[in-house]
Enzyme design. Structure first.
Site, PDB file in Angstrom:
ATOM      1  N   ASP A   1     -38.095   5.250  36.538  1.00  0.00           N
ATOM      2  CA  ASP A   1     -37.325   5.293  35.297  1.00  0.00           C
ATOM      3  C   ASP A   1     -38.153   4.750  34.126  1.00  0.00           C
ATOM      4  OD1 ASP A   1     -34.515   5.639  34.211  1.00  0.00           O
ATOM      5  OD2 ASP A   1     -34.837   3.547  33.668  1.00  0.00           O
TER       6      ASP A   1
ATOM      7  N   GLU B   1     -40.645   9.413  35.068  1.00  0.00           N
ATOM      8  CA  GLU B   1     -39.814   9.847  33.949  1.00  0.00           C
ATOM      9  C   GLU B   1     -40.489   9.281  32.707  1.00  0.00           C
ATOM     10  OE1 GLU B   1     -35.639   9.373  31.604  1.00  0.00           O
ATOM     11  OE2 GLU B   1     -36.820   7.708  32.315  1.00  0.00           O
TER      12      GLU B   1
HETATM   13  C1  NOJ Z   1     -33.476   7.032  31.921  1.00  0.00           C
HETATM   14  C2  NOJ Z   1     -32.312   7.328  32.801  1.00  0.00           C
HETATM   15  O1  NOJ Z   1     -32.419   8.651  33.262  1.00  0.00           O
HETATM   16  C3  NOJ Z   1     -31.080   7.092  31.978  1.00  0.00           C
HETATM   17  O2  NOJ Z   1     -29.925   7.532  32.628  1.00  0.00           O
HETATM   18  C4  NOJ Z   1     -31.004   5.625  31.656  1.00  0.00           C
HETATM   19  O3  NOJ Z   1     -29.921   5.395  30.796  1.00  0.00           O
HETATM   20  C5  NOJ Z   1     -32.281   5.144  30.961  1.00  0.00           C
HETATM   21  N1  NOJ Z   1     -33.456   5.636  31.596  1.00  0.00           N
HETATM   22  C6  NOJ Z   1     -32.353   3.632  30.970  1.00  0.00           C
HETATM   23  O4  NOJ Z   1     -32.552   3.162  32.269  1.00  0.00           O
END
Ligand code: NOJ
Ligand code: CA
Length: 562
Positions: free
Chosen positions: A208, A268
């Protein structure tokens, strides 16, 4: 490495990965919240779908300030979702079904209920406990002003004050304090966490906000306008995508490679395309999400450019590419493609689509038929590409976004922190419809934690299963056929003489043809394997509705064996 084991080590390169948002997939005990028992009960469904791996969004103990991305404990399961024993059982059963398991790691921030943050608040300014997070004194005569005017990604200040007067940084909700990755405890803790799950048998990780861990925060912080508009050389933005972040992933990679096959990871990282290469390199995480199709319109030039560029980037990084249209953060693609003027796009969906949600999602503006046709065509195209396809639960049902959720039932912090200015992401997180009947359409024995609209009935798994025209059967057939496409990762563009038609051939001789216009186009010779416009057997009834040897209908993709 022998041929077989190296093939096993490469399993991720062209995997179809199915994202499960655990609280909304299937509820095993009827409390309205999806859980591990629910997933276990649906393993047959996952196997029949033909996916190669499941990615589980966070299942950790959490107050759910941000759908579980506010983690209280990285090595446990939320009791509402299950137990570690159930997790082990799920891992075992998925593996028995030939499905790998990827889990979500959230290293940029913990929750404010994490033992470290509790300890930090109980400790004095300047203490080692505080140093695991990013605490600062405030500005103004009495420190009453935040250290900077930075805004959190979810709206509102990125700083929150604690009782003794200091402030802490949170790029997201205030319940998500950012960890200080210059602190060695943080490094050690995450290596231990990754090992904990690796030893339990998971096959990989989704990382993440992988591009935010390292920050460069001078005493005098730049202002928000500079953060947003300042021109920083690559790797030198104070917060996002700093080069030093790759040192972390190099260490993680050493750990991943101790496993056989090595653990995989996908970043991500919302970074410019050319910056994805390092996240995806074999010395780093190994793969990175390419969100370009998720942000694109259904337009031939955009698709061609994105595919060309990403195959090139993937080759440069040594990874395979990733293709994504939907996930738990964006408006579902069946809806995006059905809205007028879904032009420019933003991180949480195109502004036009966000405006539509804000206006109460007027149904007359949503063309479900066109949205569905384009979404099916786009997905079938992407499933023919070399690389991994990341699918989000419910897209195999062609599920549209749920536009109308009462304010008092919403959960996304974006909605609250912007005082409703941004509707947020709840509309793509509504629990799945498994049956046309029942209190929560077969999701569980009680009402679902987010309200499901009546029209969910027509999208239910039970309604679609066995219907060759359904989106579910399209996904099942395509995912089944797809395994035959994966002999290697080559793609050859084919010019069919119409600039609105995108066609390419894979090494096994299959041709994928997509018609980006609303009117039929001729199909080249070849055996029709599958069409997003409908099953070929039924095409006698209408030559314009289904692909057959006469042509490809508007907004459709077909695969041909030549
Ligand atoms: C990316 C995640 O996909 C999202 O759902 C989340 O709110 C943010 N990162 C913060 O962790
Ligand atoms: Ca439950």
């Amino acid at each position: 490495m022998g041929e077989q084991s190296s093939a096993a080590a490469d399993w991720w390169r062209q995997a179809a990965v199915y994202q499960i948002y655990p609280r909304s997939f299937a509820d095993g005990n009827g409390d309205g919240i999806g859980d591990l028992q629910g997933i276990i009960s649906r393993i047959d469904y996952l196997a029949a779908l033909g996916i190669d791996a499941v990615w589980l969004s966070p299942f950790y103990p959490s107050a759910l300030a941000d759908g579980g991305y506010d983690v209280d404990d990285y090595r446990d399961i939320d009791p509402r979702i299950g137990t570690l024993a159930e997790f082990d059982e799920l891992t075992r059963l998925l593996h028995t079904a030939g499905i790998k398991l990827i889990i979500d790691i959230v290293p940029n921030h913990s929750s404010n209920r994490h033992r470290w943050f509790v300890e930090a608040l109980e400790s004095v300014p300047g203490s080692s406990a505080r140093d695991r997070y990013i605490f600062r004194d405030g500005k103004g005569a009495h420190g009453e002003l935040p250290p900077s005017d930075w805004q959190s990604v979810f709206g509102g200040s990125a700083w929150t004050r604690v009782p003794d007067g200091q402030w802490y940084l949170h790029l997201f909700a205030e319940e998500q304090p950012d960890l200080n990755w210059d602190n060695p405890d943080v490094h050690a803790e995450f290596l231990d966490t990754l090992e904990f799950w690796g030893d339990r048998g998971v096959d990989g990780f989704r990382i993440d906000v992988a591009h935010a861990l390292k920050k460069d925060l001078p005493d005098e912080l730049p202002d928000e306008a500079t953060l947003l508009e300042g021109t920083f050389a690559d790797g030198e933005h104070p917060i996002w995508d700093r080069d030093e972040v790759h040192q972390i992933y190099a260490d993680w990679r050493k750990l991943f490679n101790r496993y056989s096959p090595p653990l995989t990871a996908v970043a991500e990282a919302w970074v410019p395309a050319h910056r994805r290469v390092r996240y995806a390199s074999p010395e780093g995480l190994g793969q990175a999400f390419n969100f370009d199709l998720l942000r694109a319109r259904f337009a031939v030039d955009e698709f061609r450019k994105i595919i060309t560029e990403n195959l090139d980037l993937a080759a440069r990084s040594g990874a395979s590419s990733t293709w994504v249209f939907s996930n738990h953060d964006v408006i579902r693609h069946a809806t995006r493609y059905g809205l007028p003027a879904a032009e420019a796009t933003g991180d949480f969906g195109p502004p036009a689509a966000r405006d539509w949600l804000k206006a109460g999602a007027p149904p007359e503006q949503e063309d479900r038929e066109a949205g569905s046709a384009k979404a099916r065509a786009a997905t079938l195209l992407a499933l023919a590409l070399p690389g991994s396809a990341y699918l989000y639960q419910g897209e195999e049902l062609g599920l549209p976004e749920v536009g109308s959720i009462p304010a008092d039932r919403r959960q996304d912090p974006t909605f609250f922190r912007t005082e409703g200015e941004e509707i947020g992401r709840d509309g793509c997180r509504v629990p799945l419809p498994w049956t046309a009947e029942g209190i929560s359409f077969g999701f569980g024995a009680g009402p679902a934690h987010l309200p499901q609209p009546d029209w969910f009935a027509e999208y239910a798994v039970s309604v679609q299963a066995g219907d060759p025209q359904s989106t579910l059967e399209l996904y099942r057939s395509a995912l089944g056929l797809r395994h035959q496409l994966q002999t290697d990762e080559q793609l050859e563009w084919v010019d069919l003489g119409d600039p609105q038609v995108l066609a390419f051939r894979r090494p096994n001789g299959w041709l994928s043809v997509t018609n980006f216009t609303g009117t039929p186009v001729p199909l080249p010779d070849g055996e029709l394997l599958i069409s997003s416009a409908g099953a070929s057997e039924t095409s006698e009834t209408s030559e314009t509705d289904s692909a057959d040897r006469h042509g490809l209908p508007g907004y459709a993709t077909a695969w041909l064996q030549q």
